[in-house]
Structures are given as C-alpha cells and as structure tokens.
Design a protein around this motif. Structure first.
Motif, PDB file in Angstrom:
ATOM      1  N   GLU A  13       0.844  -1.195   0.000  1.00 52.76           N
ATOM      2  CA  GLU A  13       0.000   0.000   0.000  1.00 52.76           C
ATOM      3  C   GLU A  13       0.878   1.244   0.000  1.00 52.76           C
ATOM      4  O   GLU A  13       1.846   1.339   0.762  1.00 52.76           O
ATOM      5  CB  GLU A  13      -0.887   0.003   1.245  1.00 52.76           C
ATOM      6  CG  GLU A  13      -1.792   1.214   1.334  1.00 52.76           C
ATOM      7  CD  GLU A  13      -2.635   1.232   2.605  1.00 52.76           C
ATOM      8  OE1 GLU A  13      -3.135   2.317   2.931  1.00 52.76           O
ATOM      9  OE2 GLU A  13      -2.770   0.186   3.262  1.00 52.76           O
ATOM     10  N   LEU A  51      -0.084   7.937  -8.694  1.00 51.89           N
ATOM     11  CA  LEU A  51      -0.364   7.209  -7.455  1.00 51.89           C
ATOM     12  C   LEU A  51      -0.952   8.126  -6.398  1.00 51.89           C
ATOM     13  O   LEU A  51      -0.657   9.323  -6.387  1.00 51.89           O
ATOM     14  CB  LEU A  51       0.931   6.595  -6.899  1.00 51.89           C
ATOM     15  CG  LEU A  51       1.658   5.580  -7.774  1.00 51.89           C
ATOM     16  CD1 LEU A  51       3.012   5.237  -7.180  1.00 51.89           C
ATOM     17  CD2 LEU A  51       0.817   4.330  -7.962  1.00 51.89           C
ATOM     18  N   THR A  52      -1.738   7.544  -5.499  1.00 56.60           N
ATOM     19  CA  THR A  52      -2.242   8.295  -4.350  1.00 56.60           C
ATOM     20  C   THR A  52      -2.046   7.444  -3.103  1.00 56.60           C
ATOM     21  O   THR A  52      -1.974   6.209  -3.173  1.00 56.60           O
ATOM     22  CB  THR A  52      -3.742   8.645  -4.494  1.00 56.60           C
ATOM     23  OG1 THR A  52      -4.480   7.436  -4.689  1.00 56.60           O
ATOM     24  CG2 THR A  52      -3.996   9.573  -5.652  1.00 56.60           C
ATOM     25  N   ASP A  55      -3.389   3.636  -2.300  1.00 55.06           N
ATOM     26  CA  ASP A  55      -3.423   2.729  -3.447  1.00 55.06           C
ATOM     27  C   ASP A  55      -2.722   1.422  -3.097  1.00 55.06           C
ATOM     28  O   ASP A  55      -1.679   1.424  -2.441  1.00 55.06           O
ATOM     29  CB  ASP A  55      -2.702   3.332  -4.661  1.00 55.06           C
ATOM     30  CG  ASP A  55      -3.496   4.401  -5.375  1.00 55.06           C
ATOM     31  OD1 ASP A  55      -4.672   4.603  -5.035  1.00 55.06           O
ATOM     32  OD2 ASP A  55      -2.916   5.044  -6.276  1.00 55.06           O
TER      33      ASP A  55
END
Length: 127
Positions: A13, A51-52, A55
C-alpha cells in the motif's frame, strides 16, 4: 535482514508520496520505495499524477541494499512488451532503450556529416 529476494513480485500500500517517488508498505511489514522513474514506462512529471496514498500496488523488487533499503519498480512489471514490430502514434518504430537513443544519434550524426560534406563540395564548386 529482509525476507524478500531481488526479482520477486510484491504487493503493498502506498503510504507516502514525495517528489522523488512513493513509499510502499509491503505485506511483509517492510517499506520500499518506488522511484518516480520506476512508476511507469511513460514520462511521469508528478508522482501524484499516477499514485495516491492508500493505493494498493504490485511491484518488482529491483534491489535490497546492505542497509535494508528496498527499491521497487511498477514499470518492470509492465515493461515486458514485445520489442519491434509495433507501430507508435507517429507510425515509426517506438522502442525506447538507452541503446536505441545512441543508435539514433549515430545515424543522425552520420547523416549530418554527409549533408555538410555535400554542402561544402557544392560551395567549393561554385567558387
């Protein structure tokens, strides 16, 4: 010492984003870094564009250094496309490795030298 091996595929993650890349908390509990250059095969201007935080991603372990830093690549999982034969948007062969650029530069230099020689010969004749 890490339980991971170079070349293995891991899931994790995204826990932090920095201008140079994204930190990923892996299933093993360890944290690795996906450098901005390893996010995508295309140019990534800002990590946040791809991306954040939160994610879930899959990445390939590129290296684990002696201090335990884990280098990851998302691009390595998607960069296994066949080389050559494909046509890009402009209709040319769209490869992209470092050798390809050097080959293009050599061809361009040769072509440029030939044109300069032809131009010099033409000017010499005109005198």
């Amino acid at each position: 010492m890490s339980q991971l091996a170079e070349g293995s595929v891991v899931s994790g993650e995204v826990v932090a984003i920095k201008p140079f890349g994204a930190f990923v908390k892996l299933e093993t509990g360890e944290t690795g870094l996906v450098h901005i250059s390893q996010i995508s095969a295309k140019f990534v201007e800002k990590v946040e564009d791809e991306l954040t935080v939160g994610d879930t991603i899959k990445a390939k372990v590129l290296s684990i250094d002696s201090s335990g830093k884990i280098s990851l690549s998302i691009k390595a999982l998607t960069d296994d496309r066949p080389r050559g034969g494909g046509r890009g948007r402009r209709g040319g062969d769209r490869r992209g490795g470092p050798g390809d650029f050097e080959d293009m530069m050599k061809k361009w230099m040769k072509s440029s030298e030939e044109r300069l020689s032809a131009l010099a010969a033409k000017q010499k004749k005109g005198r």
